[in-house]
Design a protein around this motif. Structure first.
Motif, short mmCIF file in Angstrom:
data_model
loop_
_atom_site.label_atom_id
_atom_site.label_comp_id
_atom_site.label_asym_id
_atom_site.label_seq_id
_atom_site.Cartn_x
_atom_site.Cartn_y
_atom_site.Cartn_z
N LEU A 111 -24.57 -5.35 -22.79
CA LEU A 111 -22.99 -5.21 -22.64
C LEU A 111 -22.43 -5.97 -24.23
O LEU A 111 -23.53 -6.81 -24.67
CB LEU A 111 -22.52 -5.95 -21.59
CG LEU A 111 -22.86 -5.46 -20.27
CD1 LEU A 111 -22.40 -6.31 -19.04
CD2 LEU A 111 -22.35 -3.98 -20.19
N GLU A 112 -21.45 -5.79 -24.15
CA GLU A 112 -20.63 -6.63 -25.38
C GLU A 112 -19.82 -7.67 -24.62
O GLU A 112 -19.18 -7.33 -23.54
CB GLU A 112 -19.85 -6.03 -26.27
CG GLU A 112 -20.56 -5.16 -27.30
CD GLU A 112 -19.59 -4.65 -28.18
OE1 GLU A 112 -18.41 -4.25 -28.04
OE2 GLU A 112 -20.35 -4.04 -29.17
N LEU A 113 -19.79 -9.01 -25.11
CA LEU A 113 -18.83 -9.76 -24.45
C LEU A 113 -17.61 -9.95 -25.43
O LEU A 113 -17.83 -10.01 -26.63
CB LEU A 113 -19.16 -11.32 -24.30
CG LEU A 113 -20.31 -11.53 -23.41
CD1 LEU A 113 -21.61 -11.02 -23.58
CD2 LEU A 113 -20.37 -13.18 -23.07
N ARG A 114 -16.34 -9.66 -25.07
CA ARG A 114 -15.38 -9.22 -25.84
C ARG A 114 -14.01 -10.35 -25.46
O ARG A 114 -13.88 -10.48 -24.41
CB ARG A 114 -14.81 -7.87 -25.83
CG ARG A 114 -15.70 -6.83 -26.41
CD ARG A 114 -14.96 -5.54 -26.25
NE ARG A 114 -16.13 -4.75 -27.10
CZ ARG A 114 -15.60 -3.19 -27.25
NH1 ARG A 114 -14.39 -2.88 -26.88
NH2 ARG A 114 -16.37 -2.48 -27.96
N LEU A 115 -13.58 -10.83 -26.49
CA LEU A 115 -12.32 -11.73 -26.18
C LEU A 115 -11.12 -10.79 -26.56
O LEU A 115 -10.83 -10.66 -27.84
CB LEU A 115 -12.57 -12.80 -27.18
CG LEU A 115 -11.39 -14.21 -27.02
CD1 LEU A 115 -11.67 -14.54 -25.60
CD2 LEU A 115 -11.91 -15.10 -27.93
N GLU A 116 -10.53 -10.27 -25.55
CA GLU A 116 -9.32 -9.60 -25.69
C GLU A 116 -7.97 -10.39 -25.50
O GLU A 116 -7.95 -10.60 -24.23
CB GLU A 116 -9.25 -8.47 -25.01
CG GLU A 116 -10.57 -7.53 -25.27
CD GLU A 116 -10.77 -6.36 -24.27
OE1 GLU A 116 -9.83 -6.11 -23.37
OE2 GLU A 116 -11.71 -5.67 -24.49
N ALA A 117 -6.95 -10.36 -26.39
CA ALA A 117 -5.89 -11.09 -26.11
C ALA A 117 -6.21 -12.50 -25.39
O ALA A 117 -5.53 -12.94 -24.46
CB ALA A 117 -4.84 -10.46 -25.38
N GLY A 118 -7.38 -13.40 -25.76
CA GLY A 118 -7.77 -14.63 -25.13
C GLY A 118 -8.31 -14.60 -23.88
O GLY A 118 -8.57 -15.30 -23.12
N LYS A 119 -8.67 -13.48 -23.41
CA LYS A 119 -9.36 -13.14 -22.15
C LYS A 119 -10.80 -12.54 -22.50
O LYS A 119 -10.86 -11.84 -23.33
CB LYS A 119 -8.61 -12.20 -21.18
CG LYS A 119 -7.35 -12.61 -20.72
CD LYS A 119 -7.13 -13.71 -19.95
CE LYS A 119 -5.72 -13.75 -19.35
NZ LYS A 119 -5.56 -14.92 -18.56
N LEU A 120 -11.74 -13.19 -21.83
CA LEU A 120 -12.97 -12.66 -21.64
C LEU A 120 -13.44 -11.34 -20.77
O LEU A 120 -12.91 -11.41 -19.87
CB LEU A 120 -14.26 -13.82 -21.31
CG LEU A 120 -15.61 -13.38 -21.50
CD1 LEU A 120 -16.20 -13.02 -22.85
CD2 LEU A 120 -16.40 -14.44 -20.67
N ARG A 121 -13.93 -10.58 -21.61
CA ARG A 121 -13.94 -8.98 -20.90
C ARG A 121 -15.54 -8.80 -21.23
O ARG A 121 -16.17 -9.17 -22.22
CB ARG A 121 -12.99 -8.00 -21.35
CG ARG A 121 -11.58 -8.43 -21.03
CD ARG A 121 -11.36 -8.64 -19.79
NE ARG A 121 -11.74 -7.53 -18.63
CZ ARG A 121 -10.95 -6.56 -18.23
NH1 ARG A 121 -9.48 -6.55 -18.66
NH2 ARG A 121 -11.19 -5.60 -17.45
N PHE A 122 -16.08 -7.83 -20.35
CA PHE A 122 -17.56 -7.41 -20.62
C PHE A 122 -17.25 -5.91 -20.94
O PHE A 122 -16.60 -5.12 -20.11
CB PHE A 122 -18.46 -7.61 -19.30
CG PHE A 122 -18.77 -8.82 -19.17
CD1 PHE A 122 -19.56 -9.69 -19.74
CD2 PHE A 122 -18.08 -9.89 -18.33
CE1 PHE A 122 -20.18 -11.06 -19.62
CE2 PHE A 122 -18.23 -11.16 -18.11
CZ PHE A 122 -19.32 -11.50 -18.88
#
Length: 104
Positions: free
Chosen positions: A50-61
């Motif tokens: 997976l990718e770990l993404r920082l979207e608008a300050g929130k961690l998402r997978f």
């Protein structure tokens, strides 16, 4: 551990807020971060696939194979509740039409 990720939701302790390390020959090296066109920071995880993404300050997978962001626990619970409510409405409509939904 082959990979190690750190996330600081408040940004008080880590800069950047999301860091990743991967193990090579007994030493940890930084995981290269990518910045997407919408300014989302993305770090790939080989272990998770997976990718770990920082979207608008929130961690998402993010699942690249499915091209979709994984739901948070709260989002999954809300989606399940919405599906159950829809199922109940459909069953009620079938009963109005004199169709037993349990016989289908």
């Amino acid at each position: 551990m082959r990979e190690y990720f750190q996330y600081d939701p408040t940004g008080d302790y880590l800069n950047p807020q999301l860091l990743g390390l991967h193990l090579v020959d007994g030493n940890y090296f930084p995981v290269a971060a990518n910045t997407l066109p919408d300014s989302t920071v993305s770090l790939p995880s080989e272990v998770l696939g997976l990718e770990l993404r920082l979207e608008a300050g929130k961690l998402r997978f993010y699942d690249l194979a499915r091209n979709q962001t994984l739901l948070t626990h709260e989002e999954e619970a809300a989606a399940r509740q919405a599906a159950e409510e829809k199922g109940q409405r459909l069953a009620a409509k079938l009963r109005e039409l004199n169709i037993d939904p349990d016989s289908l």
